[in-house]
Design a protein around this motif. Structure first.
Motif, short mmCIF file in Angstrom:
data_model
loop_
_atom_site.label_atom_id
_atom_site.label_comp_id
_atom_site.label_asym_id
_atom_site.label_seq_id
_atom_site.Cartn_x
_atom_site.Cartn_y
_atom_site.Cartn_z
N GLU A 112 3.65 -2.54 -4.19
CA GLU A 112 3.93 -1.12 -4.02
C GLU A 112 2.67 -0.37 -3.58
O GLU A 112 2.71 0.47 -2.68
CB GLU A 112 4.48 -0.52 -5.30
N ASN A 153 4.54 -5.78 3.50
CA ASN A 153 4.90 -4.80 2.49
C ASN A 153 5.38 -3.46 3.04
O ASN A 153 5.64 -2.55 2.26
CB ASN A 153 3.73 -4.53 1.52
N PHE A 202 0.21 3.38 -8.60
CA PHE A 202 0.92 2.22 -8.07
C PHE A 202 0.05 0.97 -8.14
O PHE A 202 -1.18 1.05 -8.22
CB PHE A 202 1.35 2.48 -6.62
N PRO A 227 8.14 1.87 -3.00
CA PRO A 227 7.61 1.94 -4.36
C PRO A 227 8.55 2.65 -5.32
O PRO A 227 9.24 3.61 -4.94
CB PRO A 227 6.30 2.72 -4.18
N SER A 228 8.57 2.19 -6.52
CA SER A 228 9.47 2.76 -7.52
C SER A 228 8.93 4.06 -8.08
O SER A 228 7.78 4.44 -7.85
CB SER A 228 9.68 1.76 -8.66
#
Length: 728
Positions: free
Chosen positions: A597, A126, A593, A131-132
């Motif tokens: 993410e 990851n 989050f 992350p959005s």
């Protein structure tokens, strides 16, 4: 013995005393103080019968690998009921006990199918996830975090108190009128008496990161037009009153306070925190909109940075950053620069993934990730290194009833522990752990940001990961205690005296009263605070009464809690504060989050951020520890003399060799100074762990003078095979 057999054994064992969760080119080469392995407490947990291996907890027999034998050794030791741990490290989880849980830790490690050496940052999943943008972003000044109380934790709110105020008049007059001068206490207790490095091998990053995040959530400034509260200097003080005038003082102005307070004993004076109480990247992004806007390019979501990747300088020669103190020293400035680079790296990735995003959207997404990374590093690495693995409670989600505001006991006393940990110099290391530039004295590193034009930040960051911190105690290096921001009489200050005086300015209660306010038992004697008899005597001479000790002094005098680098009250105050600023933060990363993410942020270490944004390579996974080891064996080889071989010349190696005990082996630094001495054991083995920094060393046999060269290049080096052979 297979894993299955071990598991069967454990299934019949009763786990007793399960641990409960807690809340709560060289110009001047530094000399390393010589001391033997037998006298130095290299392993902080080795106070009693059960021992913990700080290098690799599951390596019970300390042979450099984790196998089923390690679990079996714990089980056998438990069945014997005795200690018998002189050759083993059976307290795997470092809780002061030996239970089946320790064996389970080893088995879980084995079930993972990999050794600690195999596990690196590059193996983590990851890390390539960006992350959005969260549905809602936090304000720059902290307002609105708590929906029902929008100002909670925002800028310019009062510091809170856990213990009652202890002003001399109960209202606003400074405390401690019956105590000695703060400078006198500093002279008696805090004179630097030679380097004493962290007994838990904490690296210099413990104070660099501590200062970095302190500048995220705490700033109480002196009032613009404030009351003088100068520190009396003892007559004849060799540095601050060399002429013996008896009139010298160290200047201090009282802190800014809320003018609605300090009106009565029911409304004592309360100081103001100019920053948000949250860990929200204030030192990177600012705590007000004007500062935040001044740090942005407003193109591609990026922050302002020079072509050389450094922070720009303002008209005053100091770097432009989210916090006014970013130029205080080059190590701090380097970390400030690092996270601006990280923001811009993320902004570039976000824009590349979606070119339709606006500057604002990119900026806020990168900002949210950076804040999450700072939080993750703080809670996953920094706090466990400082307080121990179980000092902070588990996160159970956001709690709107929690007040995150800073306690004055924390900001004015406990979190100033870092002043004790600084080394008196700053080094610049290359990736091999060697000097790249001449080191400088700490006093010459204050407000010297332009130095980074020559050195860059890489060598500073590598140094901080490659040098041990000083022990957390009352001793403070001269650069801080006598030459802070200049020489005495020309701007120089005493940081120890300032800490004590500031506590009195804020009306901090005494050490014992604060213990009770935090739910701890009061101490009955100075011996209850420290086992150091000399320090006990000094405290008694200065204070007379154990109930009248300045809080900062008491905190720094405490014996350390097992598995931690601070004492009981210090641990309690710091844990309480960090739990509150986590639990009371609606935008804490674990609350914002999720899924991949969340794991991407949670798995991010400070080493990751450094290696992503610099040319530094090969850092230890956890840069908050610097713990290197070199080991080898001294063997004897039997040789048949020529006289016994029927007159034939020469000698013949009989090929018989065995380890030799009692051989004195020395560790020398790059200047040829003896750093440490040890004796081989019954199998001829020796080891050294007295490496206060990376670099070139030699191992020498004391009798013959034979040497082997050693390069310790990383802060987690475990080097083997440095063997000697002697002829008998």
């Amino acid at each position: 013995m297979t894993l299955q057999h071990l598991l069967q054994i454990l299934s019949f064992m009763r786990v007793r005393n399960a641990p409960r969760s807690h809340r709560k080119t060289q110009q001047k080469k530094r000399r390393l103080r010589a001391e033997t392995l037998e006298t130095r407490r290299l392993l902080a947990a080795d106070f009693d019968g059960f021992r913990h291996n700080v290098f690799d907890a599951e390596d019970v027999n300390d042979d450099g690998q984790v196998t089923a034998v390690d679990a079996l050794m714990i089980i056998n030791a438990m069945s014997r009921q005795g200690n018998g741990d002189s050759e083993m490290f059976t307290d795997v989880n470092n809780d002061g006990r030996r239970t089946a849980l320790d064996a389970l830790r080893v088995i879980n490690r084995l079930n993972q199918g990999r050794s600690s050496d195999d596990f690196s940052r590059n193996d983590r999943n990851n890390n390539d996830v960006v992350p959005s943008l969260p549905d809602e972003v936090r304000s720059i000044d902290g307002t609105g975090n708590n929906v029902e109380n929008p100002n909670l934790g925002s800028t310019r709110e009062q510091l809170i108190r856990i213990a009652d105020a202890d002003y001399a008049d109960g209202i606003s007059e400074p405390a401690g009128t019956d105590r000695p001068s703060a400078r006198e206490i500093s002279n008696e207790l805090s004179e630097f008496d030679g380097e004493t490095f962290s007994d838990r091998n904490l690296s210099a990053f413990i104070y660099v990161w501590g200062q970095f995040i302190d500048h995220d959530f705490g700033l109480t400034e002196e009032a613009d037009v404030g009351e003088s509260f100068d520190i009396e200097v003892p007559t004849g003080d060799p540095l601050f009153d060399p002429t013996g005038s008896g009139e010298a003082t160290i200047p201090l102005t009282r802190s800014e306070f809320d003018e609605t307070t300090g009106t009565s004993t029911d409304n004592p004076r309360e100081q103001i925190n100019r920053l948000t109480a949250f860990i929200d990247g204030s030192q990177v992004y600012g705590s007000d909109q004007a500062t935040a806007d001044g740090l942005r390019t407003f193109e591609g979501g990026r922050l302002v940075i020079t072509d050389d990747g450094l922070l720009p300088l303002g008209d005053d020669g100091r770097v432009l950053a989210g916090d006014v103190r970013a130029s205080e020293n080059v190590a701090l400035t380097s970390v400030q620069t690092l996270f601006v680079r990280e923001h811009n790296r993320l902004a570039d990735e976000i824009e590349a993934a979606d070119p339709t995003l606006s500057d604002e959207a990119i900026y806020q997404q990168a900002r949210a990730i950076v804040i999450g990374e700072i939080q993750a590093i703080t809670y996953n690495e920094f706090l466990p290194a400082l307080l121990g693995n179980r000092a902070i409670s588990r996160y159970d989600g956001y709690d709107a009833s929690v007040n995150p505001q800073l306690a004055t006991e924390f900001s004015t006393a406990a979190f100033r522990f870092g002043h004790s940990t600084l080394n008196d110099d700053v080094g610049f290391f290359d990736n091999e752990g060697r000097d790249l530039f001449d080191e400088i004295e700490l006093k010459d590193a204050f407000f010297a940001s332009s130095l980074l034009d020559e050195t860059g930040i890489d060598s500073v960051l590598k140094y901080e990961a490659s040098a041990q911190a000083q022990e957390i105690d009352l001793e403070v290096v001269d650069s801080l205690r006598n030459f802070l921001f200049g020489p005495p009489g020309a701007g120089g200050l005493d940081l120890v005296a300032l800490n004590i005086q500031r506590g009195r300015d804020h009306g901090l209660n005494d050490y014992n009263s604060t213990r009770k306010a935090y739910g701890l038992d009061a101490v009955d004697s100075f011996a209850d605070i420290t086992s150091d008899t000399e320090l006990q005597g000094k405290l008694e001479t200065l204070y007379g009464d154990v109930n009248n000790i300045d809080l900062w002094v008491g905190l720094m005098a405490e014996d350390h809690v097992r598995g931690a680098s601070v004492g009981e009250l210090t641990q309690t105050i710091i844990a309480d504060q960090f739990e509150r600023i986590r639990d009371g933060d609606r935008f804490y990363y674990e609350n914002v989050f999720e899924g991949r993410e969340l794991r991407a942020i949670d798995n991010t270490t400070l080493a990751d951020v450094i290696e992503r944004n610099t040319n530094v390579k090969g850092l230890q996974d956890n840069v908050f520890f610097m713990q290197a080891e070199v080991r080898g064996t001294v063997t004897a080889v039997a040789v048949e003399p020529a006289s016994s071989r029927s007159g034939r010349g020469g000698s013949r190696d009989l090929g018989h060799s065995q380890g030799v005990d009692g051989i004195t082996v020395e560790l020398l630094d790059g200047d040829g100074e003896v750093v440490d001495t040890t004796i081989t054991d019954g199998r001829g083995n020796y080891r050294f762990r007295s490496f206060a920094e990376t670099g070139d060393y030699q191992i020498r046999l004391a009798d013959s003078g034979e040497t082997l060269d050693v390069l310790v290049s990383t802060g987690d080096a475990r080097l083997r095979g440095f063997d000697f052979e002697i002829v008998v």
